[in-house]
Motif scaffolding. Structure first.
Motif, PDB file in Angstrom:
ATOM      1  N   LYS A 117       0.831  -1.209   0.000  1.00 44.47           N
ATOM      2  CA  LYS A 117       0.000   0.000   0.000  1.00 44.47           C
ATOM      3  C   LYS A 117       0.870   1.266   0.000  1.00 44.47           C
ATOM      4  CE  LYS A 117      -3.761   2.421   2.247  1.00 44.47           C
ATOM      5  NZ  LYS A 117      -4.658   2.531   3.385  1.00 44.47           N
ATOM      6  N   ILE A 118       2.034   1.187   0.622  1.00 44.75           N
ATOM      7  CA  ILE A 118       2.935   2.338   0.731  1.00 44.75           C
ATOM      8  C   ILE A 118       3.778   2.502  -0.533  1.00 44.75           C
ATOM      9  CG2 ILE A 118       4.825   3.345   2.082  1.00 44.75           C
ATOM     10  CD1 ILE A 118       3.772   1.555   4.443  1.00 44.75           C
ATOM     11  N   PHE A 119       4.218   1.384  -1.097  1.00 46.61           N
ATOM     12  CA  PHE A 119       5.140   1.393  -2.240  1.00 46.61           C
ATOM     13  C   PHE A 119       4.715   2.325  -3.378  1.00 46.61           C
ATOM     14  CE2 PHE A 119       6.802  -0.380  -6.207  1.00 46.61           C
ATOM     15  CZ  PHE A 119       8.159  -0.432  -5.930  1.00 46.61           C
ATOM     16  N   PRO A 120       3.438   2.341  -3.813  1.00 49.39           N
ATOM     17  CA  PRO A 120       3.054   3.228  -4.921  1.00 49.39           C
ATOM     18  C   PRO A 120       3.246   4.731  -4.620  1.00 49.39           C
ATOM     19  CG  PRO A 120       1.384   1.546  -4.587  1.00 49.39           C
ATOM     20  CD  PRO A 120       2.336   1.463  -3.429  1.00 49.39           C
ATOM     21  N   PHE A 121       3.192   5.116  -3.353  1.00 51.81           N
ATOM     22  CA  PHE A 121       3.410   6.524  -2.997  1.00 51.81           C
ATOM     23  C   PHE A 121       4.866   6.949  -3.224  1.00 51.81           C
ATOM     24  CE2 PHE A 121      -0.408   5.811  -0.349  1.00 51.81           C
ATOM     25  CZ  PHE A 121      -1.156   6.904  -0.740  1.00 51.81           C
ATOM     26  N   ILE A 122       5.765   5.966  -3.244  1.00 54.87           N
ATOM     27  CA  ILE A 122       7.184   6.249  -3.447  1.00 54.87           C
ATOM     28  C   ILE A 122       7.580   5.990  -4.899  1.00 54.87           C
ATOM     29  CG2 ILE A 122       9.532   5.647  -2.740  1.00 54.87           C
ATOM     30  CD1 ILE A 122       8.240   4.710  -0.032  1.00 54.87           C
ATOM     31  N   ASN A 123       7.097   4.903  -5.459  1.00 57.07           N
ATOM     32  CA  ASN A 123       7.484   4.472  -6.800  1.00 57.07           C
ATOM     33  C   ASN A 123       6.853   5.301  -7.918  1.00 57.07           C
ATOM     34  OD1 ASN A 123       8.865   2.499  -8.528  1.00 57.07           O
ATOM     35  ND2 ASN A 123       6.804   1.799  -9.027  1.00 57.07           N
ATOM     36  N   ASP A 124       5.751   5.972  -7.642  1.00 55.83           N
ATOM     37  CA  ASP A 124       5.071   6.820  -8.630  1.00 55.83           C
ATOM     38  C   ASP A 124       5.372   8.279  -8.271  1.00 55.83           C
ATOM     39  OD1 ASP A 124       3.254   8.426 -10.067  1.00 55.83           O
ATOM     40  OD2 ASP A 124       1.704   6.888 -10.015  1.00 55.83           O
ATOM     41  N   LEU A 125       6.156   8.934  -9.107  1.00 51.07           N
ATOM     42  CA  LEU A 125       6.593  10.294  -8.775  1.00 51.07           C
ATOM     43  C   LEU A 125       5.443  11.295  -8.715  1.00 51.07           C
ATOM     44  CD1 LEU A 125       9.944  10.443 -10.787  1.00 51.07           C
ATOM     45  CD2 LEU A 125       9.567   9.848  -8.382  1.00 51.07           C
ATOM     46  N   THR A 126       4.338  11.037  -9.439  1.00 50.22           N
ATOM     47  CA  THR A 126       3.191  11.943  -9.339  1.00 50.22           C
ATOM     48  C   THR A 126       2.546  11.825  -7.959  1.00 50.22           C
ATOM     49  OG1 THR A 126       1.690  10.315 -10.347  1.00 50.22           O
ATOM     50  CG2 THR A 126       2.723  11.930 -11.818  1.00 50.22           C
ATOM     51  N   LYS A 156       4.847  13.417  -5.095  1.00 49.51           N
ATOM     52  CA  LYS A 156       4.709  14.869  -4.996  1.00 49.51           C
ATOM     53  C   LYS A 156       3.741  15.265  -3.867  1.00 49.51           C
ATOM     54  CE  LYS A 156       3.493  18.718  -7.967  1.00 49.51           C
ATOM     55  NZ  LYS A 156       4.457  19.591  -8.526  1.00 49.51           N
ATOM     56  N   SER A 157       2.762  14.403  -3.563  1.00 45.59           N
ATOM     57  CA  SER A 157       1.759  14.720  -2.541  1.00 45.59           C
ATOM     58  C   SER A 157       2.315  14.677  -1.115  1.00 45.59           C
ATOM     59  CB  SER A 157       0.559  13.783  -2.663  1.00 45.59           C
ATOM     60  OG  SER A 157       0.945  12.448  -2.370  1.00 45.59           O
ATOM     61  N   TRP A 158       3.426  14.008  -0.891  1.00 44.68           N
ATOM     62  CA  TRP A 158       3.977  13.941   0.471  1.00 44.68           C
ATOM     63  C   TRP A 158       5.402  14.484   0.579  1.00 44.68           C
ATOM     64  CZ3 TRP A 158       8.338  10.988   1.228  1.00 44.68           C
ATOM     65  CH2 TRP A 158       8.607   9.994   0.283  1.00 44.68           C
ATOM     66  N   ASN A 159       6.009  14.811  -0.527  1.00 46.51           N
ATOM     67  CA  ASN A 159       7.380  15.299  -0.557  1.00 46.51           C
ATOM     68  C   ASN A 159       7.502  16.606   0.237  1.00 46.51           C
ATOM     69  OD1 ASN A 159       9.792  16.644  -1.376  1.00 46.51           O
ATOM     70  ND2 ASN A 159       9.848  15.422  -3.240  1.00 46.51           N
ATOM     71  N   PRO A 160       8.326  16.651   1.276  1.00 44.24           N
ATOM     72  CA  PRO A 160       8.412  17.867   2.096  1.00 44.24           C
ATOM     73  C   PRO A 160       9.001  19.060   1.346  1.00 44.24           C
ATOM     74  CG  PRO A 160      10.178  16.372   2.673  1.00 44.24           C
ATOM     75  CD  PRO A 160       9.282  15.628   1.710  1.00 44.24           C
ATOM     76  N   PHE A 161       9.817  18.802   0.341  1.00 41.54           N
ATOM     77  CA  PHE A 161      10.442  19.898  -0.399  1.00 41.54           C
ATOM     78  C   PHE A 161       9.420  20.607  -1.281  1.00 41.54           C
ATOM     79  CE2 PHE A 161      13.642  16.660   0.521  1.00 41.54           C
ATOM     80  CZ  PHE A 161      14.479  17.409   1.330  1.00 41.54           C
ATOM     81  N   GLU A 162       8.473  19.865  -1.825  1.00 37.33           N
ATOM     82  CA  GLU A 162       7.389  20.466  -2.607  1.00 37.33           C
ATOM     83  C   GLU A 162       6.524  21.354  -1.721  1.00 37.33           C
ATOM     84  OE1 GLU A 162       6.352  20.103  -5.937  1.00 37.33           O
ATOM     85  OE2 GLU A 162       8.124  18.925  -6.427  1.00 37.33           O
ATOM     86  N   ARG A 163       6.321  20.940  -0.484  1.00 37.04           N
ATOM     87  CA  ARG A 163       5.482  21.713   0.433  1.00 37.04           C
ATOM     88  C   ARG A 163       6.155  22.997   0.901  1.00 37.04           C
ATOM     89  NH1 ARG A 163       1.855  17.675   4.075  1.00 37.04           N
ATOM     90  NH2 ARG A 163       1.033  16.453   2.348  1.00 37.04           N
ATOM     91  N   GLY A 222      13.352   4.567 -14.651  1.00 35.75           N
ATOM     92  CA  GLY A 222      13.264   5.471 -15.793  1.00 35.75           C
ATOM     93  C   GLY A 222      12.335   6.647 -15.568  1.00 35.75           C
ATOM     94  N   ALA A 223      11.516   6.590 -14.510  1.00 36.49           N
ATOM     95  CA  ALA A 223      10.625   7.710 -14.206  1.00 36.49           C
ATOM     96  C   ALA A 223      11.468   8.908 -13.775  1.00 36.49           C
ATOM     97  CB  ALA A 223       9.643   7.335 -13.102  1.00 36.49           C
ATOM     98  N   GLY A 252       7.597  22.221 -11.585  1.00 31.21           N
ATOM     99  CA  GLY A 252       7.988  20.829 -11.741  1.00 31.21           C
ATOM    100  C   GLY A 252       7.589  20.283 -13.099  1.00 31.21           C
ATOM    101  N   GLN A 253       8.366  19.330 -13.562  1.00 26.78           N
ATOM    102  CA  GLN A 253       8.111  18.716 -14.874  1.00 26.78           C
ATOM    103  C   GLN A 253       8.370  17.220 -14.763  1.00 26.78           C
ATOM    104  OE1 GLN A 253       8.122  20.684 -18.113  1.00 26.78           O
ATOM    105  NE2 GLN A 253       7.790  18.829 -19.298  1.00 26.78           N
ATOM    106  N   PHE A 254       7.338  16.429 -15.089  1.00 25.12           N
ATOM    107  CA  PHE A 254       7.487  14.980 -15.110  1.00 25.12           C
ATOM    108  C   PHE A 254       7.963  14.543 -16.487  1.00 25.12           C
ATOM    109  CE2 PHE A 254       4.329  15.686 -11.794  1.00 25.12           C
ATOM    110  CZ  PHE A 254       4.847  14.918 -10.769  1.00 25.12           C
ATOM    111  N   GLY A 255       8.742  13.460 -16.495  1.00 21.88           N
ATOM    112  CA  GLY A 255       9.157  12.864 -17.761  1.00 21.88           C
ATOM    113  C   GLY A 255       8.016  12.044 -18.339  1.00 21.88           C
TER     114      GLY A 255
END
Length: 175
Positions: free
Chosen positions: A41-50, A53-60, A77-78, A67-70
């Motif tokens: 359940k946790i892994f997708p929050f880390i493995n999916d960069l989109t 972004k919802s929990w990244n402290p630097f974005e907050r 490769g993400a 920001g620009q996603f590939g």
């Protein structure tokens, strides 16, 4: 008298530079948190960069970050790049992902200082919880060694890691 003060200042500066040169050539910062959710359940929050972004402290720290996603958003490769007056500029690329236990990223900072580091997220089941560890390591060039005499990288970055893990905990636990 002025000559003595100047000589003392030069000697003190030389000793400071010499001391900095003896500091380790690498750094390592790490924090962990227990999250009441299974690793899958946790892994997708880390493995999916989109989703990251919802929990990244630097974005907050800077909601106006550009920001620009590939083309790829998750897994190896993400990529994601950012530019901000408050948190600097750089990019991250997922270089390894082993569901649901580990994600490794290459971090390339452009400003305020150039740096090339590795971030690793490991997820270890622990009863009805998961122990999530966020670590970053990389080379410590001379200017970094000099700065670390006065500023604890572990304390500064570690606080951001703690905030990020708390944000991730809130999302993953659904509270």
């Amino acid at each position: 008298m002025l000559k003595t003060v100047l000589i003392a200042a030069v000697v003190a500066l030389a000793l400071l530079l010499l001391f900095a040169a003896t500091r380790p050539d690498t750094f390592h910062v790490q924090r962990s948190a227990s999250i009441k959710a299974p690793p899958d359940k946790i892994f997708p929050f880390i493995n999916d960069l989109t989703r990251m972004k919802s929990w990244n402290p630097f974005e907050r720290k800077d909601p106006s970050v550009k920001g620009q996603f590939g083309n790829t958003h998750s897994g190896p490769g993400a990529t994601y790049s950012w530019d901000s007056d408050k948190v600097g500029a750089g990019s991250m690329t997922i270089i390894e992902a082993s569901a649901p236990t580990k994600v490794t990223m290459q971090l390339d900072f452009i400003k305020p200082f150039e740096g090339h580091h590795i971030a690793e997220y490991t997820l270890r089941p622990d009863g009805d919880s998961t122990r999530v560890t966020w670590a970053m390591h990389g080379p410590a060039p001379f200017i970094s060694k000099l700065m670390q005499i006065f500023i604890s990288m572990d304390r500064v970055i570690g606080k951001d890691f703690e905030d990020g893990l708390a944000n991730l905990k809130t999302l993953a636990e659904g509270t």
